[in-house]
Design an enzyme around this catalytic site. Structure first.
Site, PDB file in Angstrom:
ATOM      1  N   ASP A 108       0.845  -1.485   0.081  1.00  8.65           N
ATOM      2  CA  ASP A 108       0.222  -0.247   0.065  1.00  8.65           C
ATOM      3  C   ASP A 108       1.040   0.772   0.619  1.00  8.65           C
ATOM      4  OD1 ASP A 108      -3.000   1.688   0.174  1.00  8.65           O
ATOM      5  OD2 ASP A 108      -2.001   1.665   2.561  1.00  8.65           O
ATOM      6  N   GLU A 130      -1.122  -1.185  -4.829  1.00  8.72           N
ATOM      7  CA  GLU A 130      -2.308  -0.595  -5.056  1.00  8.72           C
ATOM      8  C   GLU A 130      -2.287   0.212  -5.732  1.00  8.72           C
ATOM      9  OE1 GLU A 130      -6.118   0.091  -2.497  1.00  8.72           O
ATOM     10  OE2 GLU A 130      -4.789   1.290  -2.083  1.00  8.72           O
ATOM     11  N   ASP A 146      -2.126   1.108   7.384  1.00  6.09           N
ATOM     12  CA  ASP A 146      -1.966   0.760   6.377  1.00  6.09           C
ATOM     13  C   ASP A 146      -1.233  -0.798   5.965  1.00  6.09           C
ATOM     14  OD1 ASP A 146      -1.043   3.894   5.501  1.00  6.09           O
ATOM     15  OD2 ASP A 146      -0.884   3.262   7.743  1.00  6.09           O
TER      16      ASP A 146
END
Length: 164
Positions: free
Chosen positions: A7, A68, A141
């Protein structure tokens, strides 16, 4: 198959490593974050991210790394800084493997919750459930990175569609 999810973030970059066996068996291996302090100059922060991703790859030797994609709709300056951090992580990962994949936030939510507009708590709760964890992974996260790894596992029958 060992999958590392990332992330992206400049101050906090989440990572999550899972073992996925075809048929839907998930096992958490590790999760956490790479932190960079705001008082460091940008090049030093990016170097810390670069070195951190390299160390994670060497430690876990994942078969695939999934990230992502960035989604911002307000602060352009933040988007540029996070984009630099994501690019740094991508270059670091690319030095170790060509098995790099990316997913939009909508795709991650769809793969983990079954609903592309799920909220953060729904995603975190499903990550906890899928990985049979005692509690929701913290910080957020790290939970998001685990969700990205789960998304890749759920997309493993068509990985070329998401290869970077």
């Amino acid at each position: 198959m060992i999958i590392m999810g990332i992330d992206p973030g400049l101050a906090i970059m989440g990572y999550g490593v899972i073992d996925y066996q075809p048929g839907g068996s998930f096992k958490p291996i590790d999760y956490g974050c790479i932190f960079t302090e705001a008082d460091l100059r940008l090049p030093q922060r990016l170097l810390r991210i670069y070195d951190g991703v390299q160390a994670l790859y060497k430690r876990f030797c994942p078969d695939a790394i999934a990230m992502e994609e960035l989604f911002f709709n307000k602060n352009v300056k933040t988007a540029l800084l996070v984009g630099q951090a994501r690019g740094t992580a991508l270059v670091s990962a690319a030095q170790s493997t060509s098995e790099l994949y990316e997913y939009t936030p909508l795709q991650v939510k769809q793969a983990v919750v079954g609903y592309g507009r799920a909220d953060k708590l729904q995603v975190q709760t499903m990550v906890k459930t899928i990985l049979n964890l005692r509690s929701i992974p913290k910080p957020d996260d790290a939970a998001d990175a685990l969700a990205v790894a789960i998304c890749h596992a759920n997309s493993s029958d068509m990985p070329q569609s998401f290869k970077i």
